[in-house]
Design a protein around this motif. Structure first.
Motif, PDB file in Angstrom:
ATOM      1  N   THR A 146       0.839  -1.205   0.000  1.00  0.00           N
ATOM      2  CA  THR A 146       0.000   0.000   0.000  1.00  0.00           C
ATOM      3  C   THR A 146       0.870   1.249   0.000  1.00  0.00           C
ATOM      4  O   THR A 146       0.598   2.217  -0.727  1.00  0.00           O
ATOM      5  N   LEU A 179      -6.418   5.975   5.735  1.00  0.00           N
ATOM      6  CA  LEU A 179      -6.527   4.663   5.102  1.00  0.00           C
ATOM      7  C   LEU A 179      -6.955   3.605   6.111  1.00  0.00           C
ATOM      8  O   LEU A 179      -7.766   2.718   5.793  1.00  0.00           O
ATOM      9  N   PHE A 188      -3.817   1.015  -5.281  1.00  0.00           N
ATOM     10  CA  PHE A 188      -4.148   0.498  -3.951  1.00  0.00           C
ATOM     11  C   PHE A 188      -4.701  -0.922  -4.024  1.00  0.00           C
ATOM     12  O   PHE A 188      -4.457  -1.735  -3.137  1.00  0.00           O
ATOM     13  N   TRP A 214     -13.143  -1.542  -2.551  1.00  0.00           N
ATOM     14  CA  TRP A 214     -12.649  -0.262  -3.058  1.00  0.00           C
ATOM     15  C   TRP A 214     -13.644   0.373  -4.026  1.00  0.00           C
ATOM     16  O   TRP A 214     -13.769   1.608  -4.077  1.00  0.00           O
TER      17      TRP A 214
END
Length: 419
Positions: A91, A131, A174, A202
């Motif tokens: 990430t 995040l 990501f 996502w």
């Protein structure tokens, strides 16, 4: 001593040589314990994954049918228990690779958030906190909805200067980059169910951020889209190098001078895709670094798979609420600077040890904790609260009206804001 007759007839001498001494117990115990331990590792290593697959067997044929809240459960296994190190490393590397896009770095350089040594540490920690709130926390909770709304509000400040495609490309990084690192170097690759679950989750975040309609429908289509977008927009400009060098400087804080060349070579070797390296303005890494890095990571994966018992409980890196209603990070989950860590003697010790004595907790790092609606650049800290609270309430209604079913679209179109 026996008589000659005894020797001739072969009768035993009662005073003959002594019997050999018995083997020390450890020669039996140690190999037995080791064999039992390795067998236990083999039996337990895949147990959590198999249990997860049984729970979600109904979606094995079509994992894209997973609702986002079940996708979140699937992805927690590799995020927090099986492969957390390379998941978060991947990430972090997704962010580094995004600095090779000539469409995005001019804005990053202009705002100075990633180029100013005095700001880059907080920017990195704020990104990590957001995040975690979105990927590890519950996006339908109050704090999750406020974190999403805060991110939308900050992006909206620069909406006129952000290219729409960059949102999708960053999301693609990501989604794809952690899986790439895990598949190549960790003790097991991700299953197709896990990869699609992460994509599904996502895509739900993209809906809430206003660009869900731009995201391709499948993981494979997203990867193909990413390649095409990079072929057009990933090339070197000076701003790419400036932002990337600032990140290198952040990683190398505290590295002794005599080791800086060595560490920098390792850093560059992690950027193992030539087009990305050229877009960032970095040279080819030394041969020894290009060999050492993958060899070490593969050795790590082999040792974990065959010699380590699985993690008994998942990691819990989310900030914890204090009695004052604010959120406080644990010192052990700090990346570069101890922002939002409570000022206690234990945290002071952990920060001092992990930073090699370079950093001490102080009010500079906001030891009073944080709330999601205040995250981001200091000049924005007290701004946008009303808009954020309003959007968080709208997200609550959205989540109850078909979220994750493709029926809702939050903030349709740019800027990334709830409309």
């Amino acid at each position: 001593m026996g008589t000659p007759e005894d020797n001739f007839t072969g009768r035993a001498d009662p005073a003959g040589p002594p019997a050999p001494a018995p083997s020390p117990p450890w020669r039996i115990v140690v190999p037995t314990v080791l064999a039992c331990y390795l067998t236990l590792v083999r039996l337990l290593r895949f147990r959590a994954l198999r249990a997860l697959e049984r729970r979600h067997a109904a979606h094995a044929a079509d994992p894209y049918a997973l609702p986002y809240w079940q996708a979140a459960e699937v992805m927690r296994l590799h995020q927090l228990r099986d492969t957390p190190f390379l998941f978060y490393f991947g990430t972090q590397w997704a962010l580094v690779k995004s600095y090779g896009m000539a469409t995005g770095t001019p804005l990053l350089a202009r705002t100075r958030q990633l180029c100013d040594p005095a700001r880059v540490g907080r920017r990195a920690e704020d990104t990590a906190v957001l995040l975690l709130e979105l990927l590890v926390g519950d996006i339908d909770s109050e704090r999750g909805r406020r974190a999403t709304a805060r991110l939308n509000w900050m992006h909206a400040r620069y909406a006129a200067r952000i290219v729409e495609g960059d949102y999708v490309h960053t999301m693609a990084l990501f989604v794809l980059e952690p899986a790439r690192w895990i598949d190549r170097y960790d003790w097991r690759p991700l299953t197709y169910l896990e990869k699609v679950a992460y994509f599904v989750y996502w895509k739900e975040l993209a809906r809430r951020m206003g660009f869900g309609h731009l995201v391709p429908d499948t993981l494979e289509a997203l990867e193909e889209w990413k390649r095409g977008y990079e072929a057009e927009h990933m090339y070197f400009i000076p701003e790419n190098r400036a932002v990337a060098e600032s990140t290198v400087g952040l990683f190398m804080r505290g590295v002794p001078g005599f080791l800086r060349g060595f560490v920098r070579a390792l850093f560059v070797s992690f950027i193992d895709e030539k087009p990305v390296r050229e877009a960032l303005g970095f040279p080819e890494p030394p041969r020894w670094a290009a060999v050492l890095t993958p060899a070490f990571l593969r050795l790590r994966g082999f040792v974990i798979r065959h010699f380590f018992l699985p993690r008994p409980v998942p990691l819990d890196p989310l900030a914890r609420p204090g009695k004052d209603g604010r959120l406080y990070r644990e010192a052990r989950f700090v990346g570069f600077e101890p922002w939002y860590v409570a000022d206690t003697w234990y945290n002071r010790l952990v920060v001092w040890v992990t930073s090699g004595g370079r950093v001490s907790l102080s009010e500079k790092f906001q030891t009073k904790g944080y709330v999601p609606e205040e995250l981001g650049p200091v000049e924005f800290e007290k701004l946008g609260r009303d808009e954020i609270f309003k959007e968080a309430e709208e997200m609550k209604a959205y989540a109850g009206e078909g979220a994750g079913k493709g029926e809702g679209q939050i903030g349709a179109g740019c800027p990334l804001a709830f409309r």
